[in-house]
Scaffold this active site. Structure first.
Site, PDB file in Angstrom:
ATOM      1  N   GLU A 104       0.826  -1.210   0.000  1.00  6.57           N
ATOM      2  CA  GLU A 104       0.000   0.000   0.000  1.00  6.57           C
ATOM      3  C   GLU A 104       0.859   1.258   0.000  1.00  6.57           C
ATOM      4  OE1 GLU A 104      -3.025   0.017  -0.601  1.00  6.57           O
ATOM      5  OE2 GLU A 104      -3.949  -1.828   0.107  1.00  6.57           O
ATOM      6  N   ARG A 113       0.750   3.840  -3.320  1.00  2.69           N
ATOM      7  CA  ARG A 113       0.069   5.121  -3.073  1.00  2.69           C
ATOM      8  C   ARG A 113       1.064   6.258  -2.829  1.00  2.69           C
ATOM      9  NH1 ARG A 113      -5.744   3.821  -0.289  1.00  2.69           N
ATOM     10  NH2 ARG A 113      -5.701   1.555  -0.480  1.00  2.69           N
ATOM     11  N   ASP A 118      -5.173 -10.015  -8.163  1.00  3.83           N
ATOM     12  CA  ASP A 118      -5.420  -9.143  -9.316  1.00  3.83           C
ATOM     13  C   ASP A 118      -4.176  -8.551  -9.980  1.00  3.83           C
ATOM     14  OD1 ASP A 118      -4.976  -7.644  -7.020  1.00  3.83           O
ATOM     15  OD2 ASP A 118      -6.810  -6.448  -7.186  1.00  3.83           O
ATOM     16  N   GLU A 140     -11.888   0.493 -10.578  1.00 11.90           N
ATOM     17  CA  GLU A 140     -11.485  -0.481 -11.593  1.00 11.90           C
ATOM     18  C   GLU A 140     -12.322  -0.429 -12.873  1.00 11.90           C
ATOM     19  OE1 GLU A 140      -9.722  -1.375  -7.866  1.00 11.90           O
ATOM     20  OE2 GLU A 140     -11.876  -1.307  -8.325  1.00 11.90           O
TER      21      GLU A 140
END
Length: 619
Positions: free
Chosen positions: A208, A212, A352, A521
């Site tokens: 993360e 980010r 993913d 998405e």
């Protein structure tokens, strides 16, 4: 932009042949063939006789008309025609010519009130920009410096390590939108506080924080003019400040790699002392360890220090050696053994972006590393074949194409469950097919293989399904997870609430899965597919989604909120504005409605948090 023309762009390709001179004979025959006479008069024998008689008479008239080509000596010798007679015949021919010649078709004139198409999208893009400003105003007023805004209760929370994640995640969106005031505010906070936060904070998640915060800093570096970037005139920090902070953060994150006994990094890092450790169960997510490479590669490129790229790429090189199921991998991996753990295969959470980064890292690296990384493209293509073979199904009764899961591996039962997260896949498939070029150009240059075309077709089918996950609900917003009705699976009474939807019986939404987190998405894939296909429907779908966000998630005092249940009206608010709403969702919508020359897909690669990095030698 020039003033709008009095006809649509469709008429640019108007057939100019319709303005060319046509012979008298061609006019007559075309008139007869295309007129109602053919349909009405020729339906009976009398009509056929009269039609033939008319054709014969007109043919005689035409021959009489053209007989004026006889020589003057002929006319004098035979005494057939005087000048007056010639004039009479000619006049008759001209009159018949005028009678039967059809007037040229002119381009249709549109109403003066109909707006130019691009002007419409500029206006809609402005709406997205205003939404971003509203979201930022709420964050600035109630949560500046916190990771996330709680817009309903009007305060901030630190759920991502306390590095002011929203500030950094939103910064490059503000740069792209040209919001100088926001860029200045965010830049001032980063310069004054971020280095201190990094040196004092405790545990953060490697993945993360990389996508980010590190990703946001690196993108801001380029967009503010670093690395011969866009030479932005935005008010804000000098590029070197973003780079220095990015290097400090990345040096601490590297401990996740160096502390692990294998090439697989630990999942958590303690920033203040640059230490790292695994999760309590000892496992890392496959997607997390394989979704760091774009960021670390770009940092090595601009800093000149290869250590970041080396550690990141070692992970992918190791993953290449592990056994797979038709290119598909389990969602957990052990940093202690370096092996996959369990058999759960899915393209939703924890799986993913493994597949996303295979193709994106290859696109990023192919120009400067030659054939060294072709294995990434090979892994991607094998995985997409596995997806088509093992995971793709169609719902009943209306045959929506979806991607399911194999929770017990390839030998276990198939689950018709599809996370909203899987909606990244249409965009990834399209990008992998054309390598960021438009479909038209890729086909013109003969660059698409049969497999590329298969993947592009699957991308469009899945994008349709992702959009219907929105339109099937009462709010027009998608749930976090959907199930699809198949011959083997159905549960009644769990539809999305929109009874007028054609697909209300295809999509099943369980009570625990009905929340919406403002995820990006689907609009990400709509953006990529619009850029590649130029099909306006993807813009229209994006506009419908944006309108639903505006209607049901906007908080008057500032910000936007996640929802508890998208199937009921009015929906209950969950009170959280995720950083990715500003960093991804609104960015992709803004780019979807804008000019395709801004951040072109053949020159930039977006990380999984929508931070664009330039592809070396492409710009």
């Amino acid at each position: 932009m020039s003033n709008s023309l009095p006809y649509s762009m469709k008429d640019v390709h108007y057939d100019n042949a319709k303005f060319r001179h046509r012979s008298f004979f061609k006019v007559i025959t075309q008139t007869l063939v295309t007129s109602n006479m053919k349909r009405e008069c020729l339906s009976c024998s009398t009509g056929k006789f009269l039609g033939l008689l008319m054709i014969f008479g007109l043919a005689c008239l035409m021959l009489t008309h053209t007989s004026r080509t006889h020589s003057v000596s002929d006319r004098l010798a035979k005494g057939i025609r005087t000048n007056e007679e010639h004039k009479v015949v000619t006049d008759v021919g001209i009159r018949f010519k005028k009678l039967w010649r059809r007037a040229p078709r002119l381009p249709p004139r549109l109403s003066p009130d109909e707006p130019n198409v691009e002007e419409k999208w500029k206006a809609r893009q402005k709406n997205v920009k205003e939404a971003f400003t509203h979201a930022w105003s709420g964050y600035k007023q109630f949560a500046m410096g916190y990771d996330e805004l709680m817009p309903v209760s009007q305060h901030g929370v630190d759920g991502l390590g306390g590095l002011g994640a929203t500030v950094v995640d939103a910064l490059d969106t503000a740069m792209i939108m040209g919001l100088d005031e926001v860029v200045s505010e965010a830049g001032s906070w980063i310069e004054s506080h971020l280095l201190e936060r990094i040196s004092q904070k405790g545990q953060v998640n490697l993945f993360e924080t990389t996508i980010r915060v590190l990703g946001g800093l690196l993108s801001a570096y380029h967009l503010s003019g670093g690395d011969h970037g866009m030479n932005s005139a935005h008010k804000g920090l000098k590029p070197a400040i973003y780079l220095d902070i990015a290097k400090d953060l990345a040096d601490r994150l590297l401990s996740a790699f160096t502390s692990s006994p294998t090439a697989i990094p630990f999942s958590d890092v303690v920033l203040r002392d640059s230490s790292a450790h695994p999760t309590p169960d000892g496992l890392s997510s496959t997607s997390e360890v394989s979704t760091l490479q774009l960021e670390f590669n770009y940092l090595s490129l601009i800093s000149g220090d290869p250590k970041y790229s080396t550690e990141g790429m070692n992970v992918l090189a190791h993953l290449e050696t592990l056994p797979k199921v038709e290119g598909l991998v389990p969602i957990y991996i052990s940093p202690h053994s370096g092996e996959f753990s369990g058999e759960n295969i899915r393209l939703g959470s924890r799986g993913d972006s493994y597949y996303e980064y295979l193709i994106k890292v290859w696109l990023q690296q192919r120009a400067n590393q030659g054939d060294n990384f072709t294995y990434l493209h090979d892994m991607y293509e094998e995985a997409m074949r596995g997806v088509r073979h093992l995971l793709v199904r169609k719902s009943i009764p209306n045959e929506l194409v979806f991607v399911g899961e194999l929770p017990y591996g390839s030998k276990g039962a198939f689950s018709p469950k599809m996370d909203h997260l899987v909606c990244f896949l249409p965009g990834t498939l399209a990008l992998g097919a054309t390598k960021g070029l438009t479909k038209e150009k890729a086909m013109k240059d003969n660059l698409l293989t049969f497999e590329d075309l298969e993947n592009l077709k699957l991308a469009e089918d899945l994008a349709k399904t992702c959009f219907e996950m929105y339109s099937v609900t009462s709010t027009g917003l998608a749930p976090e997870i959907a199930y699809f009705r198949t011959k083997e699976y159905f549960e009644g009474g769990l539809d999305g609430g929109n009874k007028s939807s054609e697909y209300v019986n295809d999509i099943i939404i369980k009570h625990a899965d009905r929340h919406n987190l403002l995820r990006p998405e689907t609009v990400e894939s709509l953006f990529v597919l619009y850029r590649i296909t130029q099909d306006q429907k993807y813009r229209e779908w994006g506009w419908q989604i944006f309108q639903s966000f505006e209607k049901y998630t906007k908080v008057v005092s500032g910000g936007y909120t996640s929802l508890d249940d998208v199937t009921t009206l009015p929906p209950q608010r969950r009170d959280k504005m995720e950083t990715f709403f500003l960093g991804e969702t609104l960015k992709y919508l803004y780019l979807l409605f804008g000019d395709s020359s801004v951040i072109p897909l053949d020159k930039f690669v977006f990380n999984t948090e929508a931070h664009p990095f330039p592809i070396k030698d492409a710009i």
